[in-house]
Design an enzyme around this catalytic site. Structure first.
Site: not given
Ligand SMILES: *[C@@H]1O[C@H](CO)[C@@H](O)[C@H](O)[C@H]1NC(C)=O
Ligand SMILES: *[C@@H]1O[C@H](CO)[C@@H](O)[C@H](O)[C@H]1NC(C)=O
Ligand SMILES: *[C@@H]1O[C@H](CO)[C@@H](O)[C@H](O)[C@H]1NC(C)=O
Ligand SMILES: *[C@@H]1O[C@H](CO)[C@@H](O)[C@H](O)[C@H]1NC(C)=O
Ligand SMILES: *[C@@H]1O[C@H](CO)[C@@H](O)[C@H](O)[C@H]1NC(C)=O
Length: 602
Positions: A169, A260
């Site tokens: 991320e 995710e």
């Protein structure tokens, strides 16, 4: 060796498949993966957990590698026992699970400092997760060790690793430094070979995808049940543009990856227990799979609040959610391990922390004019006790102040053994004390774990600046780094052999103290801690984690059965931080309990 065709660059994958597919052994391939954090599961349970994941219908797992778990001291690499990641990969391979590897260097993962080692903070000007030269050097040294170990485990080399994530991320981080991403891409290709499938994972916004992606790294996204799948995958398409958007409904196999998918969420101290609706999870999973997307479910880990695993009741047991997920993937039977209630165990006081310093800090204190941080003393975790003398008589309540929010994270204050109270980061930065000139001021400072996400990951611990008492700056400190884990795992205290005489209940009878007791019967259980004070607990020398029933939501700690001995007395040790009764009681029960979730969960 096998031939994994999901390789090299995005364009290669797409060109080779010609149909927007992952190809494995020449055939279209969709993975349905679950996350498992080996660093949070005892090694003795690895095989059991992997088997359960396989039986749930998963064909892959995602595996984070926390850098600070393997190099907690600079240049000292640990891959033995509980840290033997190659053994874990081997078990997964034997179980028939493919691996999506997430080696960082930053992993987030709700893990201390996002996996970065605290020793990086020795350089106060370091810019973490950027092309900062000190940072890059440390990353390169670590990756040279780690990726060299991983290379034989790549699918194309006969192992089970099908893809490798670069950073995590990164688009959510302020730096947005492409030189850093380029350095990582070069490093990963150098150590893993040109044919490794590398990818990135980012939140599902333009800003995050712009700063987090790089040519040659396949862009994937992450989201949970509150997201519109169509919109999310459309955005991913814009960054990985092969194939018109309409195709996503037509291809059995398209390169859409949710890295995710949040099937559960974490707890913070003082929050309500987080949970995600089971029906919603299984419906969305079904939608994504029928679109042909590959999905990783972010489940089954312990959390920031230790041991309340993310919305699952017993670590390692199938939950209703897992069973519903399994229905979607179409599969088999329920397999739980038995839990036991042993009732109450009484613990006796061993002594207060100030009085135990010879044992807890055998190497003695560091002397310093000004307070030093944990990082400056190279004592990265746990507790340090800061001791100085009051510079003058203070008969009236006088403020002890930490300017600049410099308590990281909680400080238990006493004067001549008389407990005064707690200072806490962001919460309580002033308290009144009284005393006489020359009285001993003891401040036990607790590191509650370094910030793992966002711009504040340079999270130093200890007293970050001077303390002011009235008009005086306090100086001339003795700083005792406490080695609780090492001392307790070395067999201290001799349980049963201690008998501290009870003290009258006065104000002095409060403050940090150590307790010990014995549990005779063995098995998996939950330990319930009814007192309101925070603290930590060890069983047979292994730190189970932190408890804080008053703040909650977690009220119980998970006790893995493999920690307990069926024949020897099981030694329980507790550090109780704010109350100091003559003895403590703990309750071993067969189910967990958390606040804000209607008491005991059914
Ligand atoms: C992984 O498992 C496969 C299938 O059992 C086996 O052929 C292969 O040798 C294993 N790989 C490694 C690195 O152990
Ligand atoms: C998601 O968004 C699409 C297009 O914007 C819309 O047609 C669809 O109804 C939405 N789906 C849900 C479940 O809200
Ligand atoms: C702490 O322990 C020491 C050593 O056992 C003892 O002398 C002292 O009185 C204790 N302090 C308090 C406040 O109980
Ligand atoms: C400290 O004591 C003073 C004087 O008694 C009082 O006015 C003040 O509220 C106290 N401050 C705190 C933080 O307890
Ligand atoms: C508990 O501690 C005692 C010594 O105090 C030791 O003999 C025993 O082996 C320990 N129990 C376990 C399970 O390690």
């Amino acid at each position: 060796s096998k031939n994994l065709n999901t390789v090299t660059t995005t364009s290669d994958v797409l060109n080779r498949s010609g149909s927007d597919c992952f190809l494995k052994d020449g055939k279209p391939f969709q993975y349905i993966s679950g996350s498992i954090h080996y660093s949070r599961v005892p090694r003795s349970y690895w095989k059991d957990r992997l088997t359960k994941m396989y039986m749930s219908g998963l064909n892959a797992i995602q595996v984070y590698i926390p850098w600070n778990f393997h190099e907690s001291e600079q240049g000292v690499f640990e891959f033995e026992g509980e840290k033997d990641v190659e053994y874990f990969l081997n078990l997964a391979n034997q179980t028939g699970l493919l691996v999506i590897l997430r080696p960082g260097p930053y992993i987030c993962a709700e893990w201390e400092m996002g996996g970065l080692p605290a020793w990086l903070l020795h350089n106060p000007n370091i810019i973490l997760r950027s092309a900062d030269s000190d940072y890059l050097q440390a990353v390169s040294d670590w990756m040279a060790v780690l990726l060299t170990k991983m290379r034989p485990w790549l699918y194309q080399n006969g192992g089970n690793i099908i893809s490798v994530q670069v950073e995590n991320e990164y688009g959510s981080y302020f730096a947005c430094d492409y030189n850093y991403l380029r350095h990582l891409r070069t490093l990963f290709r150098f150590f893993l070979g040109e044919d490794v499938f590398l990818f990135t994972t980012d939140g599902n916004t333009d800003k995050e995808l712009i700063c987090g992606t790089l040519e040659g790294l396949y862009a994937t996204i992450d989201f949970g049940t509150d997201t519109n799948i169509t919109t999310a995958f459309k955005r991913q398409r814009r960054f990985e543009p092969k194939g018109p958007p309409g195709e996503i409904y037509m291809w059995v196999c398209v390169l859409q990856v949710n890295s995710e998918f949040y099937t559960g969420w974490l707890d913070h101290w003082g929050d309500k227990h987080a949970s995600v609706e089971t029906q919603k999870v299984s419906r969305m999973l079904e939608d994504m799979l029928s679109m042909g997307a590959s999905v990783n479910m972010w489940v089954k880990v312990l959390t920031i609040v230790f041991s309340a695993d993310l919305d699952s009741r017993f670590p390692g047991d199938p939950t209703d959610k897992l069973l519903a997920i399994r229905d979607v993937i179409k599969n088999v039977r329920r397999t739980s391990s038995p839990k036991f209630s042993y009732g109450f165990v009484t613990l006796k006081k061993v002594g207060n922390v100030s009085g135990l310093l010879d044992t807890l800090c055998p190497q003695g204190p560091v002397q310093s004019h000004h307070p030093l941080t944990f990082e400056e003393i190279k004592h990265y975790y746990g507790f340090m006790l800061y001791r100085t003398l009051l510079p003058r008589n203070i008969p009236d309540p006088t403020p002890l102040i930490s300017p600049m929010n410099g308590i990281h994270d909680r400080a238990y204050v006493s004067v001549n053994g008389v407990y005064q109270g707690v200072l806490e980061r962001d919460v309580t930065l002033v308290m009144n004390v009284t005393g006489r000139q020359g009285d001993q001021l003891d401040i036990l400072v607790e590191n509650m774990g370094r910030v793992n996400f966002g711009n504040k990951i340079n999270d130093y611990k200890g007293l970050l600046g001077n303390l002011i008492l009235g008009n005086d700056v306090l100086t001339d400190w003795l700083i005792f780094p406490l080695d609780l884990d090492a001392v307790i795992s070395g067999g201290w205290p001799q349980a049963g052999g201690i008998n501290v005489p009870p003290k009258p209940k006065t104000k002095e009878g409060r403050g940090p103290a150590v307790y010990s007791g014995i549990l005779k019967t063995p098995g998996v259980a939950w330990e319930h801690l009814s007192q309101n004070s925070p603290g930590q607990v060890w069983i047979n020398g292994v730190n189970l984690g932190r408890y804080w029933p008053k703040r909650g939501p977690q009220q119980t700690l998970y006790v893995p059965g493999t920690l307990l001995s069926p024949s020897l007395p099981n030694n329980i040790t507790m550090l109780e931080l704010e109350s100091e009764p003559d003895h403590l009681r703990v309750l071993f029960m067969d189910r967990p309990q958390s606040k804000g979730n209607k008491g005991i969960e059914k």
